[in-house]
Design a protein around this motif. Structure first.
Motif, PDB file in Angstrom:
ATOM      1  N   ASN A   6       0.768  -1.126   0.040  1.00 35.46           N
ATOM      2  CA  ASN A   6       0.060   0.053  -0.012  1.00 35.46           C
ATOM      3  C   ASN A   6       1.053   1.245   0.005  1.00 35.46           C
ATOM      4  O   ASN A   6       1.946   1.262   0.541  1.00 35.46           O
ATOM      5  CB  ASN A   6      -0.958   0.018   1.388  1.00 35.46           C
ATOM      6  N   GLY A   7       0.311   2.181  -0.433  1.00 39.05           N
ATOM      7  CA  GLY A   7       1.020   3.765  -0.669  1.00 39.05           C
ATOM      8  C   GLY A   7       1.916   3.781  -1.768  1.00 39.05           C
ATOM      9  O   GLY A   7       2.292   4.874  -1.990  1.00 39.05           O
ATOM     10  N   ALA A   8       2.287   2.798  -2.536  1.00 39.53           N
ATOM     11  CA  ALA A   8       3.111   2.558  -3.626  1.00 39.53           C
ATOM     12  C   ALA A   8       2.493   3.205  -4.833  1.00 39.53           C
ATOM     13  O   ALA A   8       1.340   3.227  -4.961  1.00 39.53           O
ATOM     14  CB  ALA A   8       3.433   1.427  -4.068  1.00 39.53           C
ATOM     15  N   ILE A   9       3.246   4.172  -5.520  1.00 42.44           N
ATOM     16  CA  ILE A   9       2.772   4.717  -6.769  1.00 42.44           C
ATOM     17  C   ILE A   9       3.607   4.332  -7.721  1.00 42.44           C
ATOM     18  O   ILE A   9       4.957   4.497  -7.943  1.00 42.44           O
ATOM     19  CB  ILE A   9       2.757   6.348  -6.511  1.00 42.44           C
ATOM     20  N   VAL A  10       2.940   3.730  -8.895  1.00 38.22           N
ATOM     21  CA  VAL A  10       3.933   2.928  -9.831  1.00 38.22           C
ATOM     22  C   VAL A  10       3.561   3.430 -11.379  1.00 38.22           C
ATOM     23  O   VAL A  10       2.282   3.428 -11.678  1.00 38.22           O
ATOM     24  CB  VAL A  10       3.434   1.397  -9.929  1.00 38.22           C
ATOM     25  N   ASP A  11       4.391   4.000 -12.116  1.00 38.23           N
ATOM     26  CA  ASP A  11       3.968   4.542 -13.354  1.00 38.23           C
ATOM     27  C   ASP A  11       5.226   4.083 -14.428  1.00 38.23           C
ATOM     28  O   ASP A  11       5.486   4.481 -15.487  1.00 38.23           O
ATOM     29  CB  ASP A  11       4.153   5.970 -13.159  1.00 38.23           C
TER      30      ASP A  11
END
Lengths: 369, 374
Positions: A294-299
């Motif tokens: 949780n809390g990860a931001i993946v692009d």
């Protein structure tokens, strides 16, 4: 019903190089969400044991923070609870800093429990072992000590440096260090059930034989005469006693079959949670085979990797066979293969980081590269 | 035990327009944003604003909500100096068993609770709005203006204004008129249902209102107009930022989808100042399989993703099977989207199983709601 208390024994020799430079292996991040100690603690909790001591060897700060009052593992702070047992006196003296001395130093913990049995388990061997079943078998056996072992057929590659046992008529007759020269071994899981009064005697006895003896040494020394019952565990067990083992076995969990043997709804693994929002996948995200906390931001692209809490993976970045600890940042366009990023580190300048599957490239906590 | 300000959260409403979603749970307990319940927002706002004592007024389906809020430990409100107190409508010595007849009556029935803390100010909140707000800043304004009541307002568009209670205020923020859902709004300052009252004034008006038989016992319809009539100082506190009343299936879906392009609400707390706290679960780490494909989405722990997820919000322990498709949808905890099933623009309620091969709402005009409570 007999009263049972638990001990998580952190005195094993476990070294993950940079990852354990400032913290014990017990609180090293595992599968993006846990600390390694969570498995042993959850096994105690799920086995109905709610009075647990932790034998701490060294570098306790991050462990203290992780443990809190023990509520995360349901250790009721009124009827049971968690006790952090630390042996300050010997903290910097490697020969004397062992589990027997820690227990002697913290004798008050045992004196006041009025328990019948003590279950002792390490943190670095990951299992979903039901200790109450072991206690039941222990009671039936009439022995004062029960040792848990597991038959494995890759002892040449795993559990190196741990101890294996020889079993005859359900008794342990020999305890020897595994040097990896044979595939099939009965590996000790360094997990014991011991009658409390016998454990107290054993502490005294041990220091009179050798001041340098730890628990496994004295059990090995005594096993001819001491009548140690053997308990075979057939479930999943993996030993994380080196950086190589930690890295390899962590990624193995991405196999959905292994994953489902360990994570079962009737055996939850508890941890200290952080109120982080769900993971966010942006327009350019492409993730296959991954744990994403949780809390990860993946692009970017993620393959066969473990992404910790609050990790940011920038646009067009590529992350393969890597473990990213919480708060680490992979800048846009960076390419990582076989890398471990410790907490809050940042890949900004380097556009390509490559380690090997035996020796993953490690970036220290908070470093910018 | 004196407290400067005590917060009271009105959490008794059913939220009928949320249809099957509130069949068995109160609206403030409805799931939101992948791992939260709506009431996490006002409770976290209280915790982050330094408010120690929060009363939660419950009525409709109060058991689950009461259990969830508990002693307030999830929001750090259960220290020796702080607490969250569940205040359901109840049987009382002098009047017997009663329900809360309106928002003002709910507070009136808990005057004894407030008196125990003897606060200077009382903050009245709704349990069903999505926003982040520092109530301490609002209190500063209330004190500075020497107001009897400060009402948080949002500047809405003129078209929307007739859906709200509208505050007509002078340049300096002093409110001179309140109109409930006016056909021809004179201003665009909509009440957010957030009030700070100077407690001794509020108490007087609550007691007076309770004696009026034909009153609706409502803040907007009765208390505010009575204070305006008496020439009390009411002040409009303008709030700029994300705020949403998630009253309908459509607006609940929209607010969830808003999070995917969220800048205003800062759910990821990139500003590192305002975290929303919640009841974390013990589910396993979220795992994405070999064929997983997720873009523009929020997915939380416990999920197993083996199919395609686009533009969607997935809650705890949702399983998307091989070759399944979830597009522009909100999928609540424990739902299973079996192999090959397809879901478009929908809210899939808790524990629903969308069986293999089923296609939901392909034309995707309106939001489809699929629930086991239908």
């Amino acid at each position: 019903m007999a009263k049972v208390i638990g001990l998580v024994n952190l005195h094993a020799n476990v070294d993950y190089k940079g990852l354990t430079e400032r913290r014990p292996a017990a609180s090293v991040s595992f599968l993006g969400r846990y600390g390694i100690i969570d498995f042993a603690l959850s096994n105690f909790s799920n086995s109905g044991i709610d009075s647990v001591g932790v034998l701490i060897k060294e570098k306790p700060r991050s462990l203290f923070k992780h443990m809190g009052l023990g509520n995360s593992w349901n250790f009721n702070s009124k009827s049971g609870g968690i006790s952090l047992l630390y042996n300050e006196k010997y903290a910097n003296n490697p020969h004397y800093n062992h589990d027997i001395n820690n227990m002697i130093e913290n004798k008050y913990f045992f004196n006041k429990t009025k328990a019948d049995y003590v279950v002792i388990a390490p943190a670095h061997i990951i299992t979903t072992l039901n200790y109450s079943e072991v206690v039941e078998a222990h009671e039936k056996s009439g022995s004062k000590i029960t040792m848990v072992y597991k038959n494995i057929d890759d002892a040449d590659k795993s559990f190196i440096g741990e101890k294996y046992v020889s079993v005859k008529n359900n008794k342990i007759i020999e305890v020897v260090v595994n040097k990896g020269n044979r595939k099939k071994r009965c590996m000790s899981l360094s997990t014991y059930v011991i009658n409390l009064d016998y454990l107290m005697k054993l502490m005294k006895k041990s220091s009179s034989v050798s001041a340098f003896f730890d628990l496994s040494d004295i059990l090995g020394y005594l096993c001819d005469e001491a009548d140690i019952a053997a308990y075979e565990y057939r479930g999943y067990a993996t030993c994380l006693n080196s950086l190589e083992a930690y890295y390899k076995h962590s990624l193995e969990f991405l196999d959905i079959e292994i994953f489902s043997t360990v994570f079962k709804s009737n055996w939850p693994i508890y941890t200290n949670t952080k109120d982080t929002p769900p993971s966010k996948y942006k327009a350019n995200a492409k993730v296959k085979k991954g744990f994403v906390a949780n809390g990860a931001i993946v692009d970017g692209h993620v393959e066969n990797s473990i992404i910790g809490r609050d990790v940011v993976i920038g646009t067009g970045a590529v992350v393969k066979n890597s473990i990213l600890l919480s708060g680490s940042v992979v800048g846009p366009g960076a390419v990582l293969e076989n890398v471990i990023l410790d907490k809050d580190s940042k890949v900004e300048v380097s556009k390509s980081l490559t380690g090997t599957s035996i020796e993953p490239l490690y970036v220290k906590e908070g470093d910018v590269v | 035990m004196n407290r400067e300000m005590v917060a009271m959260i009105l959490a008794g409403g059913r939220g009928t327009r949320l249809e099957a979603l509130t069949a068995h749970i109160a609206k403030p307990a409805v799931y939101f944003g992948g791992k939260y319940r709506i009431i996490d927002f006002p409770l976290s706002n209280c915790a982050n604003s330094g408010i120690d004592v929060v009363g939660v007024l419950t009525q409709y389906e109060s058991v689950l909500l009461g259990t969830y809020v508990g002693s307030g430990i999830k929001w750090g409100l259960s220290g020796s100096n702080s607490s969250a107190a569940i205040l359901p409508a109840r049987e009382r010595g002098e009047v017997g068993a009663t329900w809360y007849a309106g928002t003002a009556d709910a507070i009136y029935q808990n005057i004894s609770f407030l008196d125990e803390y003897d606060p200077e100010y009382v903050l009245i909140l709704s349990g069903d709005h999505i926003y982040k707000m520092d109530y301490d800043k609002m209190l500063e304004e209330h004190k500075k203006e020497n107001a009897d009541c400060t009402i948080a307002v949002l500047n809405v568009s003129l078209e929307e204004a007739s859906r709200f209670g509208i505050m007509n205020a002078k340049e300096d923020g002093t409110i001179y008129e309140f109109e409930e859902k006016p056909e021809h709004p004179k201003s665009t300052l909509a009440s957010m249902g957030i009030y700070i009252f100077t407690y001794k004034e509020l108490k007087k008006y609550l007691v007076d209102d309770a004696a009026v038989a034909d009153s609706k016992h409502d803040f907007g319809m009765n208390i505010i107009p009575a204070m305006l009539n008496a020439g009390k100082k009411l002040f409009a506190y303008e709030f700029a930022g994300y705020w949403k009343d998630v009253g309908t299936v459509e607006s609940l879906w929209q607010a969830n989808i808003d999070l995917l392009s969220d800048e205003d609400l800062d759910m990821y707390n990139l500003k590192r100042d305002w975290k929303i706290y919640t009841g974390d679960t013990n589910s396993h780490p979220q795992i994405i399989g070999e064929q997983g494909d997720i873009t523009n989405s929020m997915v939380t722990q416990g999920c197993i993703i083996e199919g395609e997820v686009k533009g969607s919000v997935l809650f705890d322990s949702v399983h998307v099977g091989n070759g399944a498709k979830v597009v522009d949808s909100v999928v609540m905890p424990g739902a299973l989207i079996e192999e090959g099933a397809e879901v478009y623009k929908a809210i899939i309620d808790e524990n629903v199983v969308v069986t293999s091969g089923t296609i939901i709402n392909k034309e995707a005009k309106n939001v489809a709601l699929v629930s086991n409570n239908d």
